[in-house]
Design an enzyme around this catalytic site. Structure first.
Site, short mmCIF file in Angstrom:
data_model
loop_
_atom_site.label_atom_id
_atom_site.label_comp_id
_atom_site.label_asym_id
_atom_site.label_seq_id
_atom_site.Cartn_x
_atom_site.Cartn_y
_atom_site.Cartn_z
N ALA A 1 0.84 -1.19 0.00
CA ALA A 1 0.00 0.00 0.00
C ALA A 1 0.88 1.25 0.00
CB ALA A 1 -0.90 -0.01 1.22
N CYS A 2 0.28 2.36 -0.37
CA CYS A 2 0.99 3.64 -0.32
C CYS A 2 1.45 3.89 1.10
CB CYS A 2 0.05 4.78 -0.71
SG CYS A 2 -0.08 5.02 -2.47
N PRO A 3 2.58 4.49 1.31
CA PRO A 3 3.52 5.02 0.34
C PRO A 3 4.67 4.06 0.06
CG PRO A 3 4.09 5.81 2.50
CD PRO A 3 2.99 4.81 2.69
N VAL A 4 4.51 2.79 0.44
CA VAL A 4 5.62 1.84 0.35
C VAL A 4 6.18 1.72 -1.08
CG1 VAL A 4 6.35 -0.52 0.83
CG2 VAL A 4 4.81 0.62 2.40
#
Lengths: 177, 75, 222
Positions: free
Chosen positions: B12-15
């Site tokens: 998921a963001c921001p990964v």
């Protein structure tokens, strides 16, 4: 299929809109909700109502808590969720997002990848649920609608949500990546 | 002119963006990074960041709701 | 979004045969409209909110709007595009909100409409908790709902605990009320300093934040 190559299909339904376009449309929708129902957009209050309804069905008595003594919350708990305006819009958000994804032909069930995502989802969910109750709202109810209502609590919320996001970012990089 | 792959499926963001930024740092000019993502927001913010940095970017939708972002390091 | 690069850098394309999901979308749209008409018979106000909710979810997904990223990205990735977008959204909404509120005041409303809640330490603590939670869970309330619609199992799990957390917060609300909230009161800026100064400060602050965000976003990419 011809539709897929249609320039307006691509523009409106396939490729992402600009953030600014999203901002203006969301502001218009929020004004619309406020003008037509007398209440600006909010998202999290229904979560407490839904939980309380489930808790009641399991034999709990949330109606004795101070929170559900307030007129608005007591009414929301008593009535069907389909009469609670923000419950209706919350369910609408889920289906609106599903609609947008399907029309772009981009729907996919995204599975949980790791244990750290499970822990992150549980911890994050609990923190948001509790935090939203005592702060009188979430990013929509307190920040978007709160600041736009020119309420001081919205501005205070903005400062501390930023500090919280800063702390959360440090935790994310350290433990959840 | 190496081609590297970065698997960010399920992230998921921001990964995805953070991993991309980190990976790009260690690459040479001319190398190509292929980022695999299925997060609908990352298909917007990863290319946005890469274009802002001046790299060449292409996006391909390889499956329903799954993309590959090609980034050619230019500097 | 332009995807034009002089020379394609794509190598072996491994595009799979995709399922066309548009027909499912059309069927869903018809279902959503039908449900709206059904609801209009029971409660017109609910039907109105149904339309607004679906439109909001659609817009959030289409523009990849994310309140979480607006607060998180400046810290983590240096991007401020969404920060600026949120400021634009708030400023645009203020125009409509202030008009509705001013209209109510000249009609002699006793209670000013809008989300005006008591301000105090509880807001600071709650917002701080919420800020940590949304970054870790990868989405705030609207973002989580939108991602549930997009098929993210992680957000389906997070919304279950969001709901449990809400019940926990509601249970402790009495304590928070007695300890902090009862000693505070809502502050509506125009009542505190007058309409013209309040509007000037509101838009002045939003403009200043926009410029700060823009400067910060450009600075980071150097």
């Amino acid at each position: 299929m011809a539709l897929k190559n249609n320039v307006y299909y691509k523009k409106f339904l396939k490729e992402p809109w600009s953030y600014t376009a999203g901002a203006v449309v969301l502001a218009a929708l929020n004004i619309g909700m406020f003008a037509s129902t007398g209440k600006p957009w909010g998202v999290t209050s229904p979560f407490a109502t839904w939980a309380a309804k489930i808790y009641q069905s399991m034999g709990g008595h949330p109606e004795t808590w101070a929170y559900f003594k307030s007129a608005a919350n007591a009414e929301a708990l008593k009535n069907s969720i389909w009469l609670d305006l923000h419950s209706v819009s919350d369910i609408g958000i889920i289906f609106g997002a599903l609609l947008a994804t399907l029309l772009a032909s981009q729907f996919k069930i995204k599975k949980i990848k790791s244990v750290r995502q499970v822990i992150a989802a549980i911890l994050g969910g609990l923190l948001m649920g509790y935090g939203a109750r005592i702060a009188f709202g979430c990013n929509i109810g307190a920040l978007f609608s709160g600041v736009a209502s020119m309420s001081l609590h919205g501005w205070v919320y903005m400062i501390f949500i930023f500090l919280g996001a800063w702390a959360g970012s440090k935790l994310l990089v350290k433990y959840f990546m | 002119m190496a081609e590297l792959r970065l698997d960010c499926l399920g992230e998921a963001c921001p990964v995805p963006l953070l991993k991309t930024q980190k990976k790009m740092e260690g690459m040479k000019v001319g190398d190509i990074l292929v980022v695999e993502i299925d997060h609908s927001c990352a298909m917007k913010n990863v290319p946005e960041w890469a274009r802002k940095e001046g790299h060449n970017v292409e996006i391909e939708e390889v499956d329903d709701g799954q993309w590959e972002i090609y980034i050619e390091k230019t500097k | 979004m332009s995807e034009v690069v002089q020379k394609s850098i794509k190598t072996n394309s491994k595009s799979k045969k995709k399922v066309n999901q548009i027909p499912f979308g059309v069927v869903l749209l018809i279902g959503l409209i039908g449900f709206g008409f059904f609801m209009a018979n029971q409660s017109p106000k609910s039907a109105v909110m149904w339309v607004f909710g679906v439109a909001a979810g659609f817009t959030l997904q289409r523009s990849r709007f994310c309140f979480t990223a607006s607060m998180r990205d400046p810290v983590l990735t240096g991007s401020t595009s969404l920060t600026k977008a949120v400021i634009i959204a708030i400023a645009t909404a203020t125009v409509g909100f202030a008009s509705i509120q001013y209209g109510a005041v000249i009609k002699g409303a006793e209670k000013i409409p809008g989300n005006i809640s008591p301000v105090g330490i509880h807001v600071a603590i709650g917002a701080f908790m919420f800020g940590i939670g949304m970054v870790i869970a990868g989405g705030c309330a609207s973002g989580t709902l939108m991602r549930v619609g997009e098929g993210f199992t992680m957000q389906m799990l997070s919304i279950v605990f969001f709901i449990i957390g809400s019940l926990w917060g509601a249970k402790d609300f009495g304590w928070w009320t007695n300890t902090f909230i009862s000693k505070t009161k809502p502050v509506f800026l125009p009542n505190l300093i007058g309409w013209a100064p309040a509007l000037l400060i509101q838009f002045g602050l939003l403009l200043a934040l926009y410029i700060l965000a823009d400067w910060y976003g450009n600075r980071k990419s150097e």
